[in-house]
Design a protein around this motif. Sequence first.
Motif, mmCIF file in Angstrom:
data_model
loop_
_atom_site.group_PDB
_atom_site.id
_atom_site.type_symbol
_atom_site.label_atom_id
_atom_site.label_comp_id
_atom_site.label_asym_id
_atom_site.label_seq_id
_atom_site.Cartn_x
_atom_site.Cartn_y
_atom_site.Cartn_z
ATOM 1 N N PHE A 176 0.840 -1.198 0.000
ATOM 2 C CA PHE A 176 0.000 0.000 0.000
ATOM 3 C C PHE A 176 0.876 1.251 0.000
ATOM 4 C CE2 PHE A 176 -2.762 -3.216 1.887
ATOM 5 C CZ PHE A 176 -3.847 -3.101 1.036
ATOM 6 N N ASN B 116 -15.069 -5.591 -6.790
ATOM 7 C CA ASN B 116 -13.790 -6.145 -7.234
ATOM 8 C C ASN B 116 -13.913 -7.151 -8.368
ATOM 9 O OD1 ASN B 116 -12.335 -4.670 -5.399
ATOM 10 N ND2 ASN B 116 -12.190 -6.301 -3.874
ATOM 11 N N SER C 183 -5.950 3.344 -9.169
ATOM 12 C CA SER C 183 -5.976 2.184 -8.270
ATOM 13 C C SER C 183 -6.161 2.619 -6.827
ATOM 14 C CB SER C 183 -4.667 1.393 -8.383
ATOM 15 O OG SER C 183 -4.481 0.926 -9.683
ATOM 16 N N ALA D 265 -9.614 3.461 -6.219
ATOM 17 C CA ALA D 265 -10.488 2.281 -6.250
ATOM 18 C C ALA D 265 -10.527 1.582 -4.901
ATOM 19 C CB ALA D 265 -10.022 1.305 -7.330
ATOM 20 N N ILE D 266 -9.433 1.659 -4.130
ATOM 21 C CA ILE D 266 -9.444 0.924 -2.856
ATOM 22 C C ILE D 266 -9.786 1.802 -1.651
ATOM 23 C CG2 ILE D 266 -7.957 -0.984 -3.559
ATOM 24 C CD1 ILE D 266 -5.625 0.374 -2.344
ATOM 25 N N ILE E 128 -13.274 1.202 -0.018
ATOM 26 C CA ILE E 128 -13.332 -0.067 0.708
ATOM 27 C C ILE E 128 -12.660 0.065 2.069
ATOM 28 C CG2 ILE E 128 -12.735 -2.506 0.612
ATOM 29 C CD1 ILE E 128 -12.455 -2.233 -2.375
ATOM 30 N N MET E 129 -11.521 0.741 2.080
ATOM 31 C CA MET E 129 -10.789 0.897 3.336
ATOM 32 C C MET E 129 -11.627 1.680 4.356
ATOM 33 S SD MET E 129 -8.069 -0.691 2.805
ATOM 34 C CE MET E 129 -7.606 -1.511 1.301
#
Lengths: 280, 294
Positions: free
Chosen positions: A28, A212, A251, A254-255, A258-259
């Motif tokens: 990350f 995802n 990217s 995109a995450i 969710i985090m």
Amino acid sequence: MRAKRFDTQTLLLVVLFVLLAALALFPFYCLALASLKPSKELLRFGLNIRLQPELLSLDNYTFIFSKGAAKYATWYKNSLVITVVYTAGCMLLSSMVGYGLAMYRFIGRNFIFLCVLLVMMIPVEIIMLPLYKQMIALNLIDSFGGVILPFVVSPLPIFFFRQYASGLPKDFLDAGRIDGCSEYGIFFRIFVPIMTPAFGAMIIVQALASWNSFVWPLIVLSSGEKLTLPIGLSSLVTPYGNNYDILIAGSVLAIVPIMIVFVFFQRYFVSGLTVGGVKG
Amino acid sequence: MKWIYSQRLAPYVFVLPFVLSLAVFFAYPVLSTILMSFQEVLPGQTHFIGWTNYRDLWKDDSFYTALWNSTKYTFWTLVVLIPLPLVLAVFLNAKRMKWSSFFRSALFVPTLTSVVVAGIVFRLVFGSLDESVMNTFRHAFGAGTINWLGNRVTGMLVLVILATWRYVGINIVYFLSALQSIPGELYESAEIDGANTWQKFRRITLPLLKPVSIYVITISIYGGYAMFTESFILWSGNRSPNDIGLTMIGLLYRHGIEKNSLGLGSAIGIVLLAFTMVLNVIQLRLFGLFKKED
């Protein structure tokens, strides 16, 4: 016996896990770092882990929100729409089926439950070719419907809702009937509210899976303005490594959602993802 | 319309969505896969060609490459992703452990990333340039720059590292939830009988973790043979040098979608299904036999 608060063994364990956590979070860090570096730099030298503050900037992010990266915004929107519609449909239909299997005794019940388990066992990838043919026949190819419909009634949440509803007292069913509720009224007015924790867990798991998901949307969707985020991003991955500006910052974006959800609803993730693991 | 509200009909209404979906999106495709694997499927005309698709596979080198790659990948993920998370879960569950929920979350976070994003990061980290993260790491040990994704051994290594990174956390969660359901009295009475830590682990923890282990092994076998996206992203599309990253699903995708030969693609699907089912039956048998010994 354990008078010391921090003995050697504990210390060793903590050190071990600090190292492991650092390893788990390292990619990350790499991703975040790469997103702040100019794409030309990445293309020429690859990604190194030195900070190089003189190179870092938010340029990639300003670019991604600009008109030049309009396709990225489209992918993001498509993924959001598909995730929301899929998750909502999946919750409604799967909870109905799971509830029906748990609350009623009827002819064919065991057979249907067996089918749920069977579908759970067979990997989707194996049936994707005939399913693809089926989509062409049903005129669902290159549409969001084609992405959503085949999996909206999903065996895993059915299984989960069935297990959850089996643990609920059937007295509510009789009480509802006496009060003049219809069978469906009993489900929607009495049991849906009781099953809130189950919905919480399943919403998170299914939304994550949909956000995802890759292989099936890759097969169904073809036109540029319909691509989802994972497929759009993967289309930027080329052997030549250009497109790094949208790819890396994209990217990260995109995450991030969710985090954020994970931080607030951690326990739902855990209970939802371990379905079937304990006591099948 | 009153009949639809009857108590006898209601359960069928509740399960109707599943029955419909099962028929249209599962039973039909499964039967159709079996059928198509014996057919040559061309636009407008489809005819039976017997075992030809299977014979073609039998003679096709890339089939063995794909099968071997998927088998190696599944083997290594099983070797790493069963014992490692099991031991880590036992540590996290230990009474003396501090901040275990924090560590559990930290190890779990990679599970949340999509394979696509994970693949993009790993492409950068295992880049082939001098300055790429893992190459600078090698330089620190006096080794030279290598093209990680350029050869069979390191390519597989990257795939297994990626899998370990993504799945260790979820497997820990599986094992932890099983560990937490073991009654503490078992350990207490073992302590009274003078059992040491290893004996308690060997005689109590391991046997009681068997059901969850079987579950994790089963899904790992299916997951291992179904691996596709990882290699699709790492090697930018379905084209790795000498097919070093070609998996069974990659082969199915190549024949069925890219070359539009649905019959051959279906035959690959059937072989794969048979393969994973046989492996899992063997695996369940092995564990079943151990059970009788105990």
